[in-house]
Scaffold this active site. Structure first.
Site, mmCIF file in Angstrom:
data_model
loop_
_atom_site.group_PDB
_atom_site.id
_atom_site.type_symbol
_atom_site.label_atom_id
_atom_site.label_comp_id
_atom_site.label_asym_id
_atom_site.label_seq_id
_atom_site.Cartn_x
_atom_site.Cartn_y
_atom_site.Cartn_z
ATOM 1 N N PHE A 1 -13.516 1.617 4.897
ATOM 2 C CA PHE A 1 -13.647 1.995 3.586
ATOM 3 C C PHE A 1 -13.911 0.536 2.786
ATOM 4 O O PHE A 1 -13.338 -0.506 3.524
ATOM 5 C CB PHE A 1 -12.691 2.470 2.884
ATOM 6 C CG PHE A 1 -12.603 4.067 3.327
ATOM 7 C CD1 PHE A 1 -13.400 4.980 2.937
ATOM 8 C CD2 PHE A 1 -11.723 4.450 4.437
ATOM 9 C CE1 PHE A 1 -13.339 6.461 3.122
ATOM 10 C CE2 PHE A 1 -11.577 5.825 4.838
ATOM 11 C CZ PHE A 1 -12.496 6.794 4.061
ATOM 12 N N VAL A 2 -14.886 0.414 1.823
ATOM 13 C CA VAL A 2 -14.770 -0.966 0.933
ATOM 14 C C VAL A 2 -13.473 -1.344 0.504
ATOM 15 O O VAL A 2 -13.083 -2.205 0.769
ATOM 16 C CB VAL A 2 -15.861 -0.571 0.000
ATOM 17 C CG1 VAL A 2 -16.030 -2.151 -0.731
ATOM 18 C CG2 VAL A 2 -17.390 -0.148 0.571
ATOM 19 N N SER A 3 -12.715 -0.398 -0.024
ATOM 20 C CA SER A 3 -11.313 -0.623 -0.544
ATOM 21 C C SER A 3 -11.232 -1.919 -0.997
ATOM 22 O O SER A 3 -10.346 -2.850 -0.569
ATOM 23 C CB SER A 3 -10.227 -0.465 0.725
ATOM 24 O OG SER A 3 -10.575 -1.117 1.847
ATOM 25 N N PRO A 4 -11.810 -2.182 -2.164
ATOM 26 C CA PRO A 4 -11.865 -3.620 -2.939
ATOM 27 C C PRO A 4 -10.614 -3.935 -3.438
ATOM 28 O O PRO A 4 -10.431 -5.352 -3.924
ATOM 29 C CB PRO A 4 -13.167 -3.350 -3.892
ATOM 30 C CG PRO A 4 -13.055 -1.949 -4.280
ATOM 31 C CD PRO A 4 -12.740 -1.091 -3.155
ATOM 32 N N ARG B 1 -4.937 -0.949 -1.153
ATOM 33 C CA ARG B 1 -4.561 -0.930 0.206
ATOM 34 C C ARG B 1 -2.979 -1.196 0.523
ATOM 35 O O ARG B 1 -2.633 -0.491 1.621
ATOM 36 C CB ARG B 1 -5.256 -2.690 0.820
ATOM 37 C CG ARG B 1 -6.769 -2.550 0.535
ATOM 38 C CD ARG B 1 -7.378 -3.550 1.402
ATOM 39 N NE ARG B 1 -7.005 -4.949 0.724
ATOM 40 C CZ ARG B 1 -7.674 -5.450 -0.200
ATOM 41 N NH1 ARG B 1 -8.947 -4.854 -0.582
ATOM 42 N NH2 ARG B 1 -7.572 -6.561 -0.655
#
Length: 402
Positions: free
Chosen positions: A31-34, A39
């Protein structure tokens, strides 16, 4: 996606990953999970359930990501067609302390994949397998001594199905199990679908146990070892036996999702002994059934050797308890095509792996199935680069954890 959308997406993914991980499945999420906070939440969701979590930073600059974009999303984001696009209209918070960094600007696909596999191996998430699988046969140098020992131990007469499990254990199909499960292994398997091994855990969703009745337990409870006999012939020694209650309803409910005696294996469990005995297994001889099919009963080590002799650079397995039908053949043919054309392997070898242990009375007999498999091979339906080998396990007939 809005910031809130991304937060919820990562949270849901973490919850689903937790369910898989809790069942013993190694789960990789991409996932990009910016956002750092999301996180951290994903890690907390796992660690609150004593599940291991690793943050892997797949590193690449915005320029590199944009160059790899086959969908044209970065171009749309720069034109304002897509709002809140990570790296363009929305910031990316790079991980401060990831467990692993894979810099894809430096490493190609193969090297990046190897880095992840090596990391999971070092972390004891992936099991390490040597050149050979450990077998439980007594060394030929001491076999006569072991046979004489077996004569002096109290004995337990075992059934056909018990002997099939002895074969599974002896040949290494259930490695690293050293014998029939002791209670701690049985409970780990039943409740968590794993067993602890060498500081880590490995997947094991099926209990491999030896039922005995109260009379057998009473006669053998204080023994340091038991002789396991089949048709009055000692086939194995069970060292340091441990007896524990056979909680049949719980076993069936957890393993099969039903306690209905209409299920053939559930019925057999309920008809078996009220006690289980675990211990370290020493098998006195190769299990032979003398049914004309023993030449197909290759051990894992024999299959490995045969694969190397054939020059295999990949082995793909198809396990079945029925004759090969058209759907099976299409799956097998397509997998071979995929390995050759899309994965670049040169010599994929098929392990055609019919189940050879107990099946219910109205199933197609093993001899008929083997004859049919041979005919399919002879007629060229499947490629000649095939190993036909019997898997000796009894059939369990499905269930939520099989």
């Amino acid at each position: 996606f809005s910031k809130e959308d991304r937060e919820e997406n990562v949270r849901r993914a973490a919850e689903v990953a937790k369910l898989f991980s809790d069942c013993g499945v190694i789960t990789i999420c991409s996932f990009v999970s910016p956002f750092e906070a999301d996180r951290k939440l994903a890690r907390l969701i796992h660690e609150d359930f004593d599940l291991r979590f690793f943050e892997v930073f797949v590193q690449a600059s915005v320029e590199t990501c944009e160059a790899r974009d086959v969908k044209g999303l970065y171009e749309k984001a720069r034109k304002g067609i897509i709002e809140s696009f990570t790296g363009i209209g929305q910031s990316y918070e790079a991980p401060k302390n990831p467990d692993l960094v894979v810099n894809t600007e430096v490493h190609d696909l193969q090297a990046s994949t190897t880095m992840l596999i090596d990391f999971l191996t070092v972390q004891r998430v992936l099991p390490e397998f040597g050149e050979t699988i450990e077998e439980l046969f007594v060394d030929e140098k001491v076999i006569e001594k072991a046979r004489k020992e077996a004569e002096d131990f109290p004995s337990v007469e075992i059934t056909d199905i018990d002997l099939q499990w002895v074969q599974v254990l002896a040949e290494g199909w259930a490695a690293p199990l050293k014998g029939f499960m002791r209670e701690d292994q049985y409970l780990q398997c039943q409740h968590f679908n794993v067993i602890q091994h060498d500081g880590g855990v490995i997947n094991q969703s099926i209990p491999i146990v030896l039922p005995v009745n109260a009379a057998q337990k009473g006669r053998c409870a204080d023994a340091s070892a038991l002789a396991l006999k089949y048709k009055d012939r000692a086939v194995a020694i069970l060292r340091r036996p441990e007896f524990f209650a056979h909680r049949k309803e719980e076993r069936c409910s957890r393993q099969f999702g039903t306690n209905d005696a209409g299920h053939p294996y559930v019925r057999m469990i309920h008809e078996s002994g009220d006690w289980l005995v675990g211990g370290d297994l020493e098998v006195l001889e190769r299990i032979r059934w003398d049914d004309g099919l023993d030449r197909y009963r290759l051990t894992p080590n024999e299959i490995r050797r045969k694969s190397r002799e054939m020059g295999a650079d990949a082995v793909f397995a198809f396990q079945l308890r029925n004759p090969i039908h058209n759907g099976h053949a299409l799956l097998i043919q397509d997998t071979r095509r995929y390995l050759l054309e899309e994965r670049g392997f040169r010599k994929p070898v098929l392990l055609l792996h019919p189940l050879g242990g107990w099946t219910k009375d109205d199933d197609v007999p093993l001899q008929v199935r083997i004859n049919q498999h041979q005919s399919v091979l002879e007629e060229g339906v499947l490629h000649k680069d095939t190993i036909l080998a019997i898997f000796p396990s009894p059939m369990l007939y499905a269930g939520p954890t099989e």
